[in-house]
Design a protein around this motif. Structure first.
Motif, PDB file in Angstrom:
ATOM      1  N   ARG A  80      31.460 -51.629  40.629  1.00  0.00           N
ATOM      2  CA  ARG A  80      30.090 -52.019  40.325  1.00  0.00           C
ATOM      3  C   ARG A  80      29.624 -53.063  41.336  1.00  0.00           C
ATOM      4  O   ARG A  80      30.281 -54.082  41.544  1.00  0.00           O
ATOM      5  CB  ARG A  80      29.992 -52.572  38.914  1.00  0.00           C
ATOM      6  N   CYS A  81      28.479 -52.816  41.925  1.00  0.00           N
ATOM      7  CA  CYS A  81      27.887 -53.738  42.881  1.00  0.00           C
ATOM      8  C   CYS A  81      26.836 -54.587  42.171  1.00  0.00           C
ATOM      9  O   CYS A  81      26.372 -54.256  41.086  1.00  0.00           O
ATOM     10  CB  CYS A  81      27.263 -52.959  44.036  1.00  0.00           C
ATOM     11  N   VAL A  84      24.997 -51.698  47.097  1.00  0.00           N
ATOM     12  CA  VAL A  84      25.576 -50.355  47.249  1.00  0.00           C
ATOM     13  C   VAL A  84      25.347 -49.891  48.688  1.00  0.00           C
ATOM     14  O   VAL A  84      26.276 -49.458  49.370  1.00  0.00           O
ATOM     15  CB  VAL A  84      24.959 -49.354  46.244  1.00  0.00           C
ATOM     16  N   TYR A  99      28.410 -49.579  51.472  1.00  0.00           N
ATOM     17  CA  TYR A  99      28.580 -48.229  52.024  1.00  0.00           C
ATOM     18  C   TYR A  99      28.428 -48.268  53.549  1.00  0.00           C
ATOM     19  O   TYR A  99      29.280 -47.759  54.283  1.00  0.00           O
ATOM     20  CB  TYR A  99      27.573 -47.266  51.398  1.00  0.00           C
ATOM     21  N   PRO A 107      24.340 -43.211  49.773  1.00  0.00           N
ATOM     22  CA  PRO A 107      23.669 -43.824  48.624  1.00  0.00           C
ATOM     23  C   PRO A 107      22.401 -43.057  48.235  1.00  0.00           C
ATOM     24  O   PRO A 107      21.629 -42.631  49.097  1.00  0.00           O
ATOM     25  CB  PRO A 107      23.317 -45.223  49.127  1.00  0.00           C
ATOM     26  N   GLN A 142      21.410 -45.037  38.265  1.00  0.00           N
ATOM     27  CA  GLN A 142      22.200 -45.901  39.130  1.00  0.00           C
ATOM     28  C   GLN A 142      21.943 -45.567  40.594  1.00  0.00           C
ATOM     29  O   GLN A 142      21.664 -44.416  40.941  1.00  0.00           O
ATOM     30  CB  GLN A 142      23.706 -45.712  38.868  1.00  0.00           C
ATOM     31  N   ARG A 143      22.064 -46.585  41.442  1.00  0.00           N
ATOM     32  CA  ARG A 143      22.203 -46.373  42.880  1.00  0.00           C
ATOM     33  C   ARG A 143      23.673 -46.042  43.034  1.00  0.00           C
ATOM     34  O   ARG A 143      24.543 -46.751  42.517  1.00  0.00           O
ATOM     35  CB  ARG A 143      21.813 -47.634  43.658  1.00  0.00           C
ATOM     36  N   TYR A 144      24.002 -44.959  43.723  1.00  0.00           N
ATOM     37  CA  TYR A 144      25.357 -44.421  43.675  1.00  0.00           C
ATOM     38  C   TYR A 144      25.751 -43.885  45.039  1.00  0.00           C
ATOM     39  O   TYR A 144      24.941 -43.256  45.728  1.00  0.00           O
ATOM     40  CB  TYR A 144      25.391 -43.299  42.630  1.00  0.00           C
ATOM     41  N   ASP A 180      33.856 -44.957  44.238  1.00  0.00           N
ATOM     42  CA  ASP A 180      32.446 -44.888  43.872  1.00  0.00           C
ATOM     43  C   ASP A 180      31.850 -46.292  43.894  1.00  0.00           C
ATOM     44  O   ASP A 180      32.433 -47.223  43.342  1.00  0.00           O
ATOM     45  CB  ASP A 180      32.276 -44.309  42.469  1.00  0.00           C
ATOM     46  N   LEU A 181      30.710 -46.415  44.528  1.00  0.00           N
ATOM     47  CA  LEU A 181      29.963 -47.669  44.552  1.00  0.00           C
ATOM     48  C   LEU A 181      28.705 -47.445  43.732  1.00  0.00           C
ATOM     49  O   LEU A 181      28.004 -46.462  43.957  1.00  0.00           O
ATOM     50  CB  LEU A 181      29.593 -48.032  45.995  1.00  0.00           C
ATOM     51  N   PHE A 182      28.429 -48.320  42.774  1.00  0.00           N
ATOM     52  CA  PHE A 182      27.253 -48.103  41.947  1.00  0.00           C
ATOM     53  C   PHE A 182      26.642 -49.417  41.490  1.00  0.00           C
ATOM     54  O   PHE A 182      27.298 -50.451  41.480  1.00  0.00           O
ATOM     55  CB  PHE A 182      27.594 -47.230  40.730  1.00  0.00           C
TER      56      PHE A 182
END
Length: 132
Positions: free
Chosen positions: A78-79, A85, A89, A103, A110-112, A124-126
């Motif tokens: 979680r960012c 994010v 990335y 992204p 979510q921004r993902y 995963d970055l979200f």
């Protein structure tokens, strides 16, 4: 008796490359860990991330073989917000890591994004999208 969730284990082909990747993500990893066959990383909340080299795993499971094809597990980080994010990335891809999914604003709010670690495990970055 009731087992409790304690750790996530990943088998890595190159400990130094994996340690460098997870350090870039802000994981606190002791100096010298890149030369070890087994590394335990303390995570917030008491969980641990365990990294074991392929040789370490084969030392107690001689028939073990690295999986082929797409990964079946991912770590989700979680960012602080959507901008983080994008920046994390970009920093990882700029450092040469594989950006699996650029992204985007996901329909679930979510921004993902997804980056692969050196062994192809998804990270995963979200972050929640801001209301509005």
């Amino acid at each position: 008796m009731s087992p409790r969730f304690d750790a996530i284990g990943l088998v890595v082909s190159d400990m130094a490359a994996s340690v460098a990747f997870y350090r870039r993500l802000g994981f606190t990893i002791p100096d010298g860990a890149e030369r070890e066959p087994h590394v335990e990383i303390e995570l917030p909340g008491g969980l641990r991330l365990l990294l074991d080299t392929e040789d370490t795993v084969r030392s107690f499971r001689p028939q073990w073989r690295a999986p082929s094809g797409e990964g079946r597990a991912a770590l989700a980080l979680r960012c602080e917000g959507p901008d983080e994010v994008d920046s994390v990335y970009g920093e990882l891809v700029g450092a040469g890591y594989h950006g699996e999914l650029k992204p985007w604003d996901a329909f679930w709010g979510q921004r993902y994004a997804v980056v692969l670690d050196p062994d192809g495990n998804g990270v995963d970055l979200f972050a929640p999208l801001e209301a509005g």
